[in-house]
Design a protein around this motif. Structure first.
Motif, PDB file in Angstrom:
ATOM      1  N   ALA A 152      -4.735 105.573 161.719  1.00  0.00           N
ATOM      2  CA  ALA A 152      -3.532 104.736 161.700  1.00  0.00           C
ATOM      3  C   ALA A 152      -2.827 104.819 160.355  1.00  0.00           C
ATOM      4  N   VAL A 153      -3.604 104.836 159.273  1.00  0.00           N
ATOM      5  CA  VAL A 153      -3.018 104.959 157.937  1.00  0.00           C
ATOM      6  C   VAL A 153      -2.308 106.305 157.805  1.00  0.00           C
ATOM      7  N   ALA A 154      -2.977 107.375 158.246  1.00  0.00           N
ATOM      8  CA  ALA A 154      -2.400 108.719 158.145  1.00  0.00           C
ATOM      9  C   ALA A 154      -1.118 108.847 158.965  1.00  0.00           C
ATOM     10  N   ALA A 155      -1.045 108.101 160.062  1.00  0.00           N
ATOM     11  CA  ALA A 155       0.138 108.152 160.928  1.00  0.00           C
ATOM     12  C   ALA A 155       1.305 107.357 160.363  1.00  0.00           C
ATOM     13  N   GLY A 156       1.056 106.588 159.307  1.00  0.00           N
ATOM     14  CA  GLY A 156       2.122 105.811 158.685  1.00  0.00           C
ATOM     15  C   GLY A 156       2.373 104.467 159.329  1.00  0.00           C
ATOM     16  N   ALA A 157       1.411 103.957 160.076  1.00  0.00           N
ATOM     17  CA  ALA A 157       1.583 102.648 160.707  1.00  0.00           C
ATOM     18  C   ALA A 157       1.821 101.588 159.640  1.00  0.00           C
ATOM     19  N   ARG A 158       2.738 100.678 159.922  1.00  0.00           N
ATOM     20  CA  ARG A 158       3.015  99.623 158.943  1.00  0.00           C
ATOM     21  C   ARG A 158       2.156  98.377 159.175  1.00  0.00           C
ATOM     22  N   ARG A 159       1.464  98.323 160.313  1.00  0.00           N
ATOM     23  CA  ARG A 159       0.481  97.250 160.543  1.00  0.00           C
ATOM     24  C   ARG A 159      -0.604  97.773 161.458  1.00  0.00           C
ATOM     25  N   ILE A 160      -1.845  97.406 161.138  1.00  0.00           N
ATOM     26  CA  ILE A 160      -2.993  97.745 161.965  1.00  0.00           C
ATOM     27  C   ILE A 160      -3.584  96.451 162.488  1.00  0.00           C
ATOM     28  N   LEU A 161      -3.820  96.388 163.783  1.00  0.00           N
ATOM     29  CA  LEU A 161      -4.464  95.234 164.392  1.00  0.00           C
ATOM     30  C   LEU A 161      -5.819  95.657 164.939  1.00  0.00           C
ATOM     31  N   TYR A 162      -6.721  94.707 165.024  1.00  0.00           N
ATOM     32  CA  TYR A 162      -8.090  95.025 165.435  1.00  0.00           C
ATOM     33  C   TYR A 162      -8.667  93.852 166.224  1.00  0.00           C
ATOM     34  N   THR A 163      -9.323  94.157 167.345  1.00  0.00           N
ATOM     35  CA  THR A 163      -9.947  93.088 168.135  1.00  0.00           C
ATOM     36  C   THR A 163     -11.319  92.771 167.554  1.00  0.00           C
ATOM     37  N   SER A 164     -11.353  91.751 166.744  1.00  0.00           N
ATOM     38  CA  SER A 164     -12.570  91.307 166.082  1.00  0.00           C
ATOM     39  C   SER A 164     -13.219  90.187 166.898  1.00  0.00           C
ATOM     40  N   HIS A 165     -13.955  89.326 166.240  1.00  0.00           N
ATOM     41  CA  HIS A 165     -14.706  88.276 166.925  1.00  0.00           C
ATOM     42  C   HIS A 165     -14.700  87.021 166.068  1.00  0.00           C
ATOM     43  N   MET A 166     -14.701  85.867 166.733  1.00  0.00           N
ATOM     44  CA  MET A 166     -14.696  84.605 166.007  1.00  0.00           C
ATOM     45  C   MET A 166     -15.883  84.476 165.056  1.00  0.00           C
ATOM     46  N   GLY A 167     -16.994  85.152 165.370  1.00  0.00           N
ATOM     47  CA  GLY A 167     -18.206  85.040 164.553  1.00  0.00           C
ATOM     48  C   GLY A 167     -18.363  86.140 163.531  1.00  0.00           C
ATOM     49  N   GLY A 210     -12.445  84.694 170.712  1.00  0.00           N
ATOM     50  CA  GLY A 210     -13.579  83.915 171.177  1.00  0.00           C
ATOM     51  C   GLY A 210     -14.515  84.775 172.001  1.00  0.00           C
ATOM     52  N   PHE A 211     -15.734  84.280 172.183  1.00  0.00           N
ATOM     53  CA  PHE A 211     -16.727  85.029 172.952  1.00  0.00           C
ATOM     54  C   PHE A 211     -16.249  85.158 174.394  1.00  0.00           C
ATOM     55  N   TYR A 212     -16.297  86.374 174.932  1.00  0.00           N
ATOM     56  CA  TYR A 212     -15.786  86.616 176.282  1.00  0.00           C
ATOM     57  C   TYR A 212     -16.520  85.772 177.325  1.00  0.00           C
ATOM     58  N   ALA A 213     -15.755  85.051 178.126  1.00  0.00           N
ATOM     59  CA  ALA A 213     -16.334  84.233 179.187  1.00  0.00           C
ATOM     60  C   ALA A 213     -17.077  85.084 180.212  1.00  0.00           C
ATOM     61  N   ALA A 214     -16.650  86.336 180.359  1.00  0.00           N
ATOM     62  CA  ALA A 214     -17.333  87.228 181.297  1.00  0.00           C
ATOM     63  C   ALA A 214     -18.799  87.394 180.929  1.00  0.00           C
ATOM     64  N   SER A 215     -19.117  87.291 179.639  1.00  0.00           N
ATOM     65  CA  SER A 215     -20.515  87.406 179.213  1.00  0.00           C
ATOM     66  C   SER A 215     -21.328  86.207 179.690  1.00  0.00           C
ATOM     67  N   ALA A 216     -20.721  85.021 179.661  1.00  0.00           N
ATOM     68  CA  ALA A 216     -21.420  83.825 180.152  1.00  0.00           C
ATOM     69  C   ALA A 216     -21.735  83.971 181.630  1.00  0.00           C
ATOM     70  N   VAL A 217     -20.768  84.476 182.398  1.00  0.00           N
ATOM     71  CA  VAL A 217     -20.980  84.677 183.839  1.00  0.00           C
ATOM     72  C   VAL A 217     -22.086  85.701 184.062  1.00  0.00           C
ATOM     73  N   GLN A 218     -22.089  86.737 183.242  1.00  0.00           N
ATOM     74  CA  GLN A 218     -23.119  87.776 183.374  1.00  0.00           C
ATOM     75  C   GLN A 218     -24.498  87.208 183.047  1.00  0.00           C
ATOM     76  N   SER A 235     -17.680  78.983 172.465  1.00  0.00           N
ATOM     77  CA  SER A 235     -16.303  78.850 172.956  1.00  0.00           C
ATOM     78  C   SER A 235     -15.984  80.036 173.871  1.00  0.00           C
ATOM     79  N   TRP A 236     -16.490  79.974 175.092  1.00  0.00           N
ATOM     80  CA  TRP A 236     -16.296  81.059 176.055  1.00  0.00           C
ATOM     81  C   TRP A 236     -14.813  81.175 176.409  1.00  0.00           C
ATOM     82  N   THR A 237     -14.238  82.374 176.255  1.00  0.00           N
ATOM     83  CA  THR A 237     -12.785  82.549 176.332  1.00  0.00           C
ATOM     84  C   THR A 237     -12.437  83.694 177.281  1.00  0.00           C
ATOM     85  N   ALA A 238     -11.399  83.515 178.075  1.00  0.00           N
ATOM     86  CA  ALA A 238     -11.031  84.483 179.108  1.00  0.00           C
ATOM     87  C   ALA A 238     -10.361  85.727 178.525  1.00  0.00           C
ATOM     88  N   HIS A 239     -10.736  86.894 179.065  1.00  0.00           N
ATOM     89  CA  HIS A 239     -10.071  88.138 178.688  1.00  0.00           C
ATOM     90  C   HIS A 239      -8.548  88.014 178.854  1.00  0.00           C
TER      91      HIS A 239
END
Length: 290
Positions: free
Chosen positions: A92-107, A140-148, A168-172
């Motif tokens: 992303a840096v090499a491509a010249g993106a002006r912002r990088i976003l990332y799906t992280s985790h509450m924990g 937040g932690f994916y609610a699908a994991s709680a169901v699983q 805090s189970w949270t929906a996709h």
């Protein structure tokens, strides 16, 4: 152009679908390992290109002309996960993106009892070191994991798992909506977001009670010692290392790592987040309809 990686996965696909309700298709590109699986997006005018976090040349092509890149975290753990995330950041840096976003985790925390949260913390450090403005979506932690996790117990009437803590189970779907909103507004959030969570933190005792109400059948919650649960996992074919990492979820839960509740997600949605009770009810209805 806004580039989304992992757009054929459960979260990435929904993010792109939501994003297309906010920005024209010709401003959206996806980086996927198998472009054929993203044909539906191509048919809508989305730019679809092959991109792999293990192939820098493919990322250079997939990220071409990127203004923003959303890196959807990989389904890996440990050094391999962090290595792939760093490769995507470098691309992303090499491509010249002006912002990088990332799906992280509450924990996300370097000292977390759960390996993926340590991986997210390491990736966030790589984002800080990149020199490019970034937004880390503290999902937040994916609610699908709680169901699983509850899975078999919902059928048998007994949820048997290690001791846990509130999560805090949270929906996709809600997290996808939030990611699309943040992508569409570059002024939202510099650095890590507040925890993007549902409105309640629930234990598996709570989940058993919700399932009991939803089904009309008594569903109990029994605590299994960690070592006993690990042996059961291994006897069922789960590799020992994977079993240890899975137990880390419960250790982290007991330490309160996933208990935070924050109003930010609800504010982005303009409504209350989907509850775990709703997700459980939908799952149970789906199972009954099979």
């Amino acid at each position: 152009m806004i580039i989304v990686t992992g757009a054929t996965g459960q979260l990435g696909r929904q993010i792109v679908e939501r994003l297309l309700t906010r920005v024209p298709a010709d401003r959206v590109g996806v980086s996927v390992r198998d472009p054929q699986k993203a044909q539906a997006f191509a048919d809508q005018g989305v730019r679809v290109r092959h991109g792999s976090f293990t192939d820098a040349a493919s990322l250079a092509h997939a990220f071409e002309d990127a203004s923003q890149v959303l890196i959807v975290s990989v389904d890996k753990m440990g050094e391999e996960a962090v290595r792939q995330h760093r490769a995507a950041i470098d691309g992303a840096v090499a491509a010249g993106a002006r912002r990088i976003l990332y799906t992280s985790h509450m924990g996300a925390n370097a000292s977390s009892a759960f390996q993926p949260c340590r991986d997210h913390a390491a990736t966030e450090e790589a984002l800080r070191a990149s020199g490019v403005p970034f937004t880390s979506l503290r999902n937040g932690f994916y609610a699908a994991s709680a169901v699983q996790f509850a899975g078999h117990g919902l059928e048998s009437g007994a949820i048997t798992l290690p001791a846990d803590g509130p999560v805090s189970w949270t929906a996709h779907a809600d997290l996808a909506y939030a990611a699309a909103a943040i992508l569409a507004d570059e002024g939202l959030f510099d650095g890590p977001t507040p925890p993007l969570t549902a409105a309640q933190a629930l234990t598996f005792d709570d989940i058993a009670a919700i399932a009991t109400e939803a089904t009309g059948r008594t569903i109990t919650r029994t605590t299994a010692p960690d070592d006993q649960f690990r042996k059961q996992l291994v006897s069922n074919g789960v590799p020992a290392e994977a079993a240890d990492r899975l137990l880390g979820i419960f250790a982290a839960g007991r330490a309160g790592e996933f208990a935070a509740v924050d109003p930010t997600l609800g504010a982005l949605l303009g409504r209350e987040p989907i509850t775990l009770g709703t997700i459980l009810s939908e799952q149970l209805s789906s199972d009954d309809g099979r």
